[in-house]
Design a protein around this motif. Structure first.
Motif: not given
Length: 215
Positions: A141-145
């Motif tokens: 999962m991306s850091e933004k998510s």
């Protein structure tokens, strides 16, 4: 307004049902968030179970609302016995006094209303730990998510802390019982005021914590 004891009693049942369901819904929201993070999208069975969690609360308060009420003669006798200083005639102009036998449905409703929050808080603590472990793991999962999920969890935790404000009313009630504060009729409205404040703060917290809604 209507003077109907039964109608007011049903209204009280609906109010108690709503408050109890808020607690249950909090626990379900934490479980839903864990499910969404771990499996990317919630499973259909999990969503259907969301309907099932309301059934116990619904059934308990249906039986509560159907409980037989005391007639005025019996109610006056009980009030005179346990509250001899209560002016029944004078208070009748500003409040509607309702009495019911302490039967099984009422006992179950009181127990549910007061104690359902305990297992819910246990679920919240456990799920919060599991979610934190997921977000700190090597999750695809991306850091933004991940940050978005953290903000949602902060919002849920804040909402879960709101019911603790009822301890203010409990503390004042205990202080009155111990004669530490002056007894006031207005204190009886405190719980309803706290209730309105917590229910209002819950959606506003979403505007603060969740990025798309943040102003």
């Amino acid at each position: 307004f209507t003077g109907s004891s039964r109608l007011c009693f049903i209204g009280s049942s609906l109010l108690a049902s709503g408050h109890s369901h808020v607690y249950v819904l909090l626990g379900f929201s934490f479980c839903y968030r864990y499910n969404a993070i771990k499996y990317s999208s919630p499973r259909s069975g999990f969503i259907i179970s969301g309907l099932a969690v309301y059934l116990p609360n619904l059934l308990i308060h249906i039986f509560f609302a159907a409980s037989p009420l005391l007639d005025s003669t019996e109610l006056r006798r009980i009030v005179a016995e346990y509250h001899p200083t209560y002016d029944y005639e004078d208070r009748a102009r500003v409040e509607l006094l309702i009495g019911a036998e302490m039967n099984v449905p009422i006992k179950m409703s009181c127990l549910w209303f007061q104690c359902v929050i305990l297992p819910v808080y246990a679920i919240i603590v456990i799920v919060s730990i599991l979610v934190n472990r997921l977000l700190t793991s090597t999750l695809k999962m991306s850091e933004k998510s991940k940050q978005m999920h953290r903000e949602i969890m902060k919002c849920l935790i804040f909402q879960a802390m709101l019911p603790l404000s009822y301890f203010v009313g409990i503390g004042i009630h205990i202080a009155q019982e111990k004669l530490l504060t002056v007894e006031s009729i207005d204190i009886g409205h405190l719980i309803f005021t706290i209730s309105a404040m917590t229910l209002s703060a819950s959606p506003f917290s979403t505007l603060y914590f969740i990025q798309p809604y943040r102003m």
